[in-house]
Scaffold this active site. Structure first.
Site, PDB file in Angstrom:
ATOM      1  CE1 TYR A  92      -3.793  -2.166   0.441  1.00 45.39           C
ATOM      2  CE2 TYR A  92      -2.227  -3.306   2.148  1.00 45.39           C
ATOM      3  CZ  TYR A  92      -3.541  -3.339   1.177  1.00 45.39           C
ATOM      4  OH  TYR A  92      -4.292  -4.546   1.245  1.00 45.39           O
ATOM      5  CE  LYS A 142      12.085   8.060  -2.081  1.00 44.49           C
ATOM      6  NZ  LYS A 142      12.168   8.105  -0.610  1.00 44.49           N
ATOM      7  NE  ARG A 202      -7.116  -0.362   0.851  1.00 44.54           N
ATOM      8  CZ  ARG A 202      -6.794  -1.017   2.118  1.00 44.54           C
ATOM      9  NH1 ARG A 202      -7.201  -2.400   2.389  1.00 44.54           N
ATOM     10  NH2 ARG A 202      -6.242  -0.318   2.995  1.00 44.54           N
ATOM     11  CG  ASP A 260     -10.989  -3.842   9.065  1.00 41.62           C
ATOM     12  OD1 ASP A 260     -10.165  -3.054   9.860  1.00 41.62           O
ATOM     13  OD2 ASP A 260     -11.477  -2.951   7.976  1.00 41.62           O
ATOM     14  CB  ILE A 267       2.365  -2.251   6.133  1.00 43.04           C
ATOM     15  CG1 ILE A 267       3.001  -3.222   7.307  1.00 43.04           C
ATOM     16  CG2 ILE A 267       0.813  -2.584   6.147  1.00 43.04           C
ATOM     17  CD1 ILE A 267       3.009  -2.773   8.593  1.00 43.04           C
ATOM     18  CG  HIS A 268       8.517  -0.786   6.409  1.00 41.96           C
ATOM     19  ND1 HIS A 268       9.877  -0.910   6.081  1.00 41.96           N
ATOM     20  CD2 HIS A 268       8.583   0.520   7.027  1.00 41.96           C
ATOM     21  CE1 HIS A 268      10.594  -0.106   6.292  1.00 41.96           C
ATOM     22  NE2 HIS A 268       9.832   0.829   7.110  1.00 41.96           N
ATOM     23  CG  ASP A 294      -7.352 -31.167 -14.054  1.00 37.64           C
ATOM     24  OD1 ASP A 294      -6.248 -31.017 -13.923  1.00 37.64           O
ATOM     25  OD2 ASP A 294      -8.149 -31.578 -13.346  1.00 37.64           O
TER      26      ASP A 294
END
Lengths: 330, 330, 330
Positions: free
Chosen positions: B38, B49, B96, B196, B262-263, B310
């Protein structure tokens, strides 16, 4: 231990599950399948050794264990061996046909069902959708009609081998149960086809199978909701007997009633893990004795050790005794 | 290794899953998303960046990472940066948006889709009900109609972030798949929004996430039933690289195809955990080679290493190769 | 900590879940049930000790804890004690009736509901099918009609005690929720009846209950999807306080809000495990304070610590405070 017979008219005490066709299940003898072993259909020598294997369920294999260019040979062998073996005491003689999607299923059934001694159980792999179970049933029905074998009603065991099969499992079994009530076959169990499942969702197998906890426990739970057997994953490393034992015991704790086997060495370990404990046998014996005494006396609800007992629990007790009987015979 | 080509007319060998729209999936190039990071929309410096980050999927964030008073600024930044960046090789540029319930979604789409270089993927958080996916789709359709951008068909990734979203997951994806077949978007994956989810059911997070085993494994299984990607939970303690590695490997074993980040520090560890192993790449390479040889020779069912193969498995092999290609480019 | 009030008309900010009848839940006071203890209905001495037990929920038991020949005595005792006790501060006075299938349910309700002080909560065991919840509701409605007690609207808690009950859980709760909206009762929680569940699927209990991970975590997740309480399994070895503590903490981490208890010794350990932590209470206090300040100021979406807060989270915070209040009173 103790049970009570009380002055409640028995017509008023209807166990919650009697109405759900468990009684009809009870009228069929329970077939234990602690060990379910595949024997490739193209290997006549191995097929003929089935009586000395000591497995509960011997699977005459048409599907993944048989290369495409040997399917025809496998069918003919299986037909022949079915008639040679006739009934083997204490062994469920099953056939695993090819899946609905393979386009080989119809020919499998057409050839194998011409045996005089038809298999007591049919295993249907890759049952992914309701359509699959409908097409299989139509195919079976049509062949039985053509060949004028109206009295044949095999037990049926389906496979969960993909994510799609899992999310449709409840609907598939519900449909199969309906067909079962129509008398086309007797829905008897579900097998967890773990190797195809791993490939299907891209999961990676570890020794304790922690990555499939959800899948493995859901399968056994849904199977038990339909009051049918649940047969656990293959343990592929047939040289690791400690690993096999641990996984077998884990499966039994989860509620599985048996396990697939790929090597004769695995039979004693798996058999032991899925054989009811002495305490469980004692419980079952006492419960059945109490029930029979209660039946004689006639009236009233049936309670055992202070609890009202419903029919599913009584059937479980009977299955325990039926399973233990296979021990002494093998 | 070995494969067989047999004299069965190929028209008769219909893999069980070809009929389930996997072929159309195959016609779209697979977009690996081992790492999905994110980047807050209000932070122009960070947005710019993106090309040097080395992530598979860069998410230009409008939702929880952006305070309510910066939503408008974020939208404008994102529109601008989309046009600045254009295509970044090997990076999926995603946005998002805010959830259907937020009442911010329409404005998000209305502003962002005016960029000339529209995002290749849209992420829809908090998809809790079938109604949510219907309202999102109606909103997208209406905006595309107004703005005369008929050729735009983004990939769509939805979020499971609540108990309600989980119990409705199958129905939501089924509806999204229907819209997908109509060509409004291409349903491509599901993200597990664990934080969440923890809040929603009042669970307490531990290092091995054992308290969400059911949820985490169900999400990946249902996603795979729809043959879409599954992207695992965030590991919030970005200083604990050992914990991150263990959780990433656990997710990969579960069948997840990637993980939220997140980082930037988390990128190499996560990327490695979700990069197919050498054995897996070897398997995929051989399977594809065998399939191509089989295609040349024309007729027959396709088997590999003794098994009939398959279409889903072939697609998995192709996805493995597509994923590994991203390694060398980043 | 911080929250923001922005210039968005509040009518436009509709939290995703407000429309799902959470508001009406909010209008009922939350009843904590960290500890739910059974007191056998035939044991008058124990029934009269309820006020000094210190449990959140005292269950006056008609079902499995009462032998068949004592059902009638139990009903009469319960009716009498309900009127003796009247309200016990901080204790939810509940009655567990017999199951729909037992044929004892109607008589249970008919006798017990003639008490002047009717139970605030009714517990319905063995809710296996939608038919079970419909029959229970019809029975309750019919008795209330006969006895002219229109104003009585108890809270209802159902039990998952079988595989069938689990695979039908979503449908059962959906139906119960509909009845709940009609005002017949207030659907308030689900209890995991693990011992019957083990027997039903033939699973074997171990200390960490790993064999029921799927079942135990599914129950809490589905319950939370309906925004009702989830009450965890009994820990049967009442002498093992360490085992009890570990299982209680595990249940709390899973999201359970309380646990069944079979011995007074278990109360303090279980109560502690399900009492919100100091951090959680701090979070709830601040969230509620922020919300109240935001309400005063009037307009705008409500955000807290940078996130938009939806109504379920606010209710959770209120429930935390309500639960903690029970600590000081007991």
């Amino acid at each position: 231990m103790g049970y009570e017979v009380l002055g409640v008219p028995s017509s008023k005490i209807v166990s919650r599950s009697i109405s759900r066709n468990v009684v009809s299940e009870g009228s069929r003898k329970y077939v234990p399948r602690r060990t379910l072993m595949y024997v490739p259909g193209h290997d006549l020598k191995k097929l003929r050794k089935i009586p000395i294997l000591g497995v509960d369920c011997a699977v005459l294999e048409c599907e993944d264990g048989v290369a495409l260019n040997k399917k025809s040979e496998a069918r003919e062998n299986i037909r022949m061996v079915l008639d040679e073996l006739k009934e083997v005491k204490g062994v469920d003689i099953a056939v695993r046909v090819n899946s609905v999607g393979s386009q080989l299923l119809e020919e499998d059934l057409r050839v194998i069902l011409t045996a005089e001694n038809r298999p007591s159980t049919v295993l249907l792999p890759k049952t992914d959708t309701v359509k699959d179970i409908v097409q299989f049933t139509d195919c079976l029905r049509s062949i039985l009609k053509d060949s004028a074998l109206p009295s044949y009603c095999p037990r049926l065991i389906t496979y969960v081998e993909s994510a799609e099969g899992l999310i449709n499992m409840k609907d598939i079994l519900r449909r199969a149960e309906t067909f079962s009530h129509e008398g086309i076959y007797h829905l008897d169990g579900v097998v967890f086809g773990a190797d195809d499942f791993y490939a299907d969702i891209g999961a990676v197998k570890t020794l304790d199978a922690a990555e499939l906890t959800y899948v493995r426990q859901k399968i056994v739970t849904v199977a038990k909701a339909f009051r049918i057997q649940a047969i656990d994953m293959v343990f592929t490393d047939y040289k690791d007997s400690v690993g096999l034992q641990l996984q077998s015991e884990q499966g039994a704790r989860n509620g599985y009633t048996g396990k697939q086997i790929i090597h004769p060495n695995q039979i004693p370990i798996v058999c032991k893990a899925f054989t009811p404990s002495a305490e469980r046998v004692e419980w079952a014996t006492q419960l059945i004795a109490a029930f029979e005494k209660h039946q004689e006396s006639g009236e009233g609800a049936f309670t055992f050790q202070g609890h009202m007992v419903d029919m599913p629990l009584l059937l479980q007790a009977k299955n325990v005794i039926q399973t233990i009987k296979n021990v002494h015979k093998a």
